[in-house]
Design a protein around this motif. Structure first.
Motif, PDB file in Angstrom:
ATOM      1  N   ASP A 217     -90.384 -26.256  32.694  1.00 24.62           N
ATOM      2  CA  ASP A 217     -89.307 -25.978  33.056  1.00 24.62           C
ATOM      3  C   ASP A 217     -88.004 -25.664  32.890  1.00 24.62           C
ATOM      4  OD1 ASP A 217     -87.584 -24.628  35.015  1.00 24.62           O
ATOM      5  OD2 ASP A 217     -88.822 -26.036  36.110  1.00 24.62           O
ATOM      6  N   ARG A 219     -85.474 -25.234  34.012  1.00 24.35           N
ATOM      7  CA  ARG A 219     -84.728 -26.104  34.706  1.00 24.35           C
ATOM      8  C   ARG A 219     -84.230 -28.314  34.578  1.00 24.35           C
ATOM      9  NH1 ARG A 219     -81.453 -23.773  37.586  1.00 24.35           N
ATOM     10  NH2 ARG A 219     -81.125 -23.295  39.232  1.00 24.35           N
ATOM     11  N   ARG A 220     -85.609 -28.724  33.441  1.00 20.18           N
ATOM     12  CA  ARG A 220     -85.086 -30.552  33.420  1.00 20.18           C
ATOM     13  C   ARG A 220     -83.778 -30.133  32.192  1.00 20.18           C
ATOM     14  NH1 ARG A 220     -90.575 -30.026  35.912  1.00 20.18           N
ATOM     15  NH2 ARG A 220     -91.697 -29.742  33.689  1.00 20.18           N
ATOM     16  N   VAL A 223     -80.676 -29.711  34.078  1.00 25.56           N
ATOM     17  CA  VAL A 223     -80.570 -30.868  34.538  1.00 25.56           C
ATOM     18  C   VAL A 223     -79.737 -31.975  33.861  1.00 25.56           C
ATOM     19  CG1 VAL A 223     -81.653 -32.649  36.224  1.00 25.56           C
ATOM     20  CG2 VAL A 223     -81.575 -31.261  36.917  1.00 25.56           C
ATOM     21  N   VAL A 238     -85.789 -34.841  26.319  1.00 26.99           N
ATOM     22  CA  VAL A 238     -86.082 -34.747  28.031  1.00 26.99           C
ATOM     23  C   VAL A 238     -87.701 -33.537  27.439  1.00 26.99           C
ATOM     24  CG1 VAL A 238     -85.879 -32.970  30.233  1.00 26.99           C
ATOM     25  CG2 VAL A 238     -84.529 -34.891  29.401  1.00 26.99           C
ATOM     26  N   GLU A 242     -91.828 -34.114  27.158  1.00 29.20           N
ATOM     27  CA  GLU A 242     -92.813 -33.414  27.333  1.00 29.20           C
ATOM     28  C   GLU A 242     -93.624 -32.928  27.042  1.00 29.20           C
ATOM     29  OE1 GLU A 242     -91.131 -31.577  31.104  1.00 29.20           O
ATOM     30  OE2 GLU A 242     -90.153 -32.748  31.188  1.00 29.20           O
TER      31      GLU A 242
ATOM     32  N   ASP B  80     -86.595 -28.340  43.608  1.00 31.07           N
ATOM     33  CA  ASP B  80     -87.853 -29.103  43.323  1.00 31.07           C
ATOM     34  C   ASP B  80     -87.546 -30.418  43.154  1.00 31.07           C
ATOM     35  OD1 ASP B  80     -87.019 -28.897  41.448  1.00 31.07           O
ATOM     36  OD2 ASP B  80     -89.443 -27.722  40.095  1.00 31.07           O
ATOM     37  N   ALA B  82     -86.556 -31.550  40.001  1.00 31.17           N
ATOM     38  CA  ALA B  82     -86.993 -31.698  38.622  1.00 31.17           C
ATOM     39  C   ALA B  82     -86.801 -32.560  37.899  1.00 31.17           C
ATOM     40  CB  ALA B  82     -86.061 -30.271  38.267  1.00 31.17           C
ATOM     41  N   LEU B  83     -87.270 -34.000  38.453  1.00 28.89           N
ATOM     42  CA  LEU B  83     -87.178 -34.774  37.828  1.00 28.89           C
ATOM     43  C   LEU B  83     -88.143 -34.631  35.939  1.00 28.89           C
ATOM     44  CD1 LEU B  83     -88.029 -37.192  40.954  1.00 28.89           C
ATOM     45  CD2 LEU B  83     -85.878 -37.094  39.620  1.00 28.89           C
ATOM     46  N   PHE B  84     -87.996 -35.995  35.691  1.00 29.06           N
ATOM     47  CA  PHE B  84     -88.173 -35.887  33.695  1.00 29.06           C
ATOM     48  C   PHE B  84     -89.846 -36.622  34.296  1.00 29.06           C
ATOM     49  CE2 PHE B  84     -83.584 -36.595  33.244  1.00 29.06           C
ATOM     50  CZ  PHE B  84     -82.863 -35.289  33.376  1.00 29.06           C
ATOM     51  N   ARG B  85     -90.284 -35.941  34.127  1.00 31.15           N
ATOM     52  CA  ARG B  85     -91.964 -35.989  33.974  1.00 31.15           C
ATOM     53  C   ARG B  85     -92.309 -37.238  33.436  1.00 31.15           C
ATOM     54  NH1 ARG B  85     -94.630 -31.118  35.088  1.00 31.15           N
ATOM     55  NH2 ARG B  85     -94.548 -30.200  33.049  1.00 31.15           N
TER      56      ARG B  85
END
Lengths: 323, 226
Positions: A217, A219-220, A223, A238, A242, B80, B82-85
């Motif tokens: 996404d 979006r992250r 952010v 980020v 991922e 949502d 949008a936390l960094f997973r």
């Protein structure tokens, strides 16, 4: 309308549906045949090899027959040939170099293709296509397709759809334009092996990386930008972590593709023993001198490598990527 | 203060035209509108995530129309979370501070302070997977507030939460406001959130934006006007 009404007024339960099992049966039989075919290929190879006479080396004379087989089988015999050892080493090294190079290229290309917002261009093209649509739908479709993103997308797929021999020939031709010194260092030498593998393998890695970044996404990342990151920081802090599973998948896939590469190699790197011979070349060379057993043995070594790669990709890589 | 002047933003087929509004320093502005009315596009324009066609955005006294998102001093909490997973809760909240090169001690202190305010201290070592929606929103809020932004942008932060969690979040958002005096722009389509939190209400519809008085629960609710 009246027919609808009469349908609705029919008593419930009168509409009978055929049984579902023939549907499942036919699909399962077709699917099952294909799975059996794949397995039969491998089992056939193994069976062919096991069938051979077992005499064993002199020092293994007093071993039980089944144990003797382990020291005297075609794989063992193949592994003891120095030219095959060279071919295995070259394969492992060239495939690994190819995989690493493919990741280096696939990460930026995949990222750019996934994040490239073509909305503005698409809008303009749509504006041009609309009046044309009235005359020719096909022409309008072609105009819409002309966006640079779609064009580059198509270019990136060329190594996948091009016949392998043509890729090899094109590489050969391309290097005719290079200075003699460069040409002699590359063509029919080890660098040619890596380059030929890279051209095809990288295209697959790009597809995987693109799918990976499309699934992450945006979006992250956005952010991260608002939290003080530059684009590069947002990517490395980020997005990159991922996408590690995708990178692993891309790497293993590129590795496996490189291992199986043959056509372009034959033309661009040649098939010289102890020089540009990789495992696929070995299979070809052994076959051409009529040593079927050695060819099968080397094939099984490649099958083993492929299985290892498949397991790595399945266990640690992403398993829902469309390639 | 957030001041938007004659802003025009295009997002695909959709276009937000000539929008102006002002949310004074320390205020809690709620922006309401239907799905597809351009609320999020406007918020993205303010955060610097959408290219602005014309008009200007001022945050405080600074014209940030063409500034990078990182330079705007905004805390952004998306729908949502949008936390960094790939990071722990601690690393999520500390993110903006790590990027700014704070020392470990300073980061620890700030994260602990925020975690206490948001009631997530017991989660700091956890990973993101398995956290509830409410917990994720709290952490997202903490991450946005860490670098002490002057503006907080919330994009439907409560829409995915159940009623009880929502009540908790109202209290939390009020206490955040008291603690940080941050100017907040909160997007929602829920009238209850407006009634609970807002001191300014803006309605966005048909590509335009107008300010409306806030109707508290004792007067007639007027969702139809939205």
């Amino acid at each position: 309308m009246s027919s609808l009404e009469s349908d609705a007024s029919a008593p419930a339960g009168e509409h009978r549906v055929a049984a579902d099992w023939p549907f499942y049966l036919i699909f399962a039989v077709i699917g099952g045949c294909y799975v059996v075919l794949i397995l039969a290929l491998l089992i056939g190879d193994i069976a062919y090899m096991v069938r051979g006479d077992v005499t064993g080396p002199a020092w293994a004379g007093d071993m039980p027959a089944w144990l003797r087989w382990f020291v005297d089988n075609p794989i063992f015999a193949a592994l003891s040939k120095p030219e095959i050892q060279y071919s295995i080493t070259l394969s492992l090294v060239s495939c690994t170099v190819t995989a690493i190079m493919s990741i280096w290229v696939a990460v930026p290309v995949g990222y750019l293709m996934a994040r490239w917002d073509d909305a503005m261009v698409a809008q303009q093209l749509d504006r041009i296509a609309q009046p044309v649509e009235h005359h020719s739908k096909r022409l309008a479709a072609i105009i819409r397709w002309c966006s640079p993103k779609a064009l580059i997308d198509a270019i990136l797929d060329i190594p996948i759809v091009l016949p392998p021999l043509v890729i090899g020939l094109s590489l050969l031709i391309l290097f005719q334009f290079f200075p003699r010194g460069v040409r002699e260092e590359v063509v029919y030498e080890v660098p040619a092996v890596v380059l030929a593998q890279f051209v095809v393998a990288c295209a697959f890695a790009v597809r995987v990386m693109r799918a990976t970044y499309e699934q992450i996404d945006a979006r992250r990342e956005q952010v991260a930008l608002t939290l003080g990151c530059s684009r590069a920081q947002a990517f490395f802090r980020v997005v990159m972590p991922e996408s590690m599973r995708g990178i692993l998948t891309a790497g293993t896939l590129a590795w496996a593709r490189a291992l199986g590469e043959f056509g372009p190699l034959l033309i661009f790197a040649g098939a010289t023993r102890n020089k540009t011979e990789v495992l696929s070349t070995t299979v070809f060379l052994e076959l051409s001198i009529g040593d079927l057993e050695a060819a099968v043995a080397v094939s099984l070594i490649m099958v083993l490598a492929a299985v290892v790669v498949l397991v790595i990709a399945r266990v640690w890589g992403s398993n829902n990527l469309t390639i | 203060m957030i001041r938007v002047e004659n802003l025009t933003i295009r997002a695909g087929e959709f276009r937000l035209r000539d929008v102006s509004f002002e949310a004074p320093t320390g205020s809690y502005a709620v922006l309401m509108g239907k799905t597809g009315s351009g609320k999020t596009t406007l918020l993205e324009g303010i955060c610097g995530l959408k290219r602005i066609e014309s008009g200007s955005v001022f945050l405080g006294d600074r014209d940030v129309t063409y500034a990078k998102p990182a330079e705007r001093g905004i805390g952004f909490v998306p729908q949502d979370g949008a936390l960094f997973r790939t990071m722990t809760v601690y690393d999520n909240i500390a993110f903006a501070l790590t990027v700014r090169g704070w020392s470990d001690g300073e980061i620890r202190e700030r994260v602990d302070e925020l975690a206490e305010l948001l009631g997530v201290t017991h989660l700091l070592d956890r990973h993101i997977t398995g956290l509830s929606g409410g917990e994720q929103q709290r952490i997202s809020l903490g991450r946005a507030l860490a670098a002490r932004p002057s503006i907080l942008c919330l994009d439907e932060p409560l829409s995915a939460l159940d009623d009880d969690t929502r009540e908790e979040m109202y209290t939390l958002l009020r206490s955040v406001r008291e603690h940080s005096h941050v100017t907040t722009l909160h997007i929602t389509h829920n009238i209850a959130e407006t009634q609970n939190l807002a001191d300014r209400l803006f309605i966005i519809a048909n590509g335009g934006l107008t300010e409306r008085p806030i109707k508290r629960p004792d007067s007639t609710p007027s969702i139809e006007t939205v």
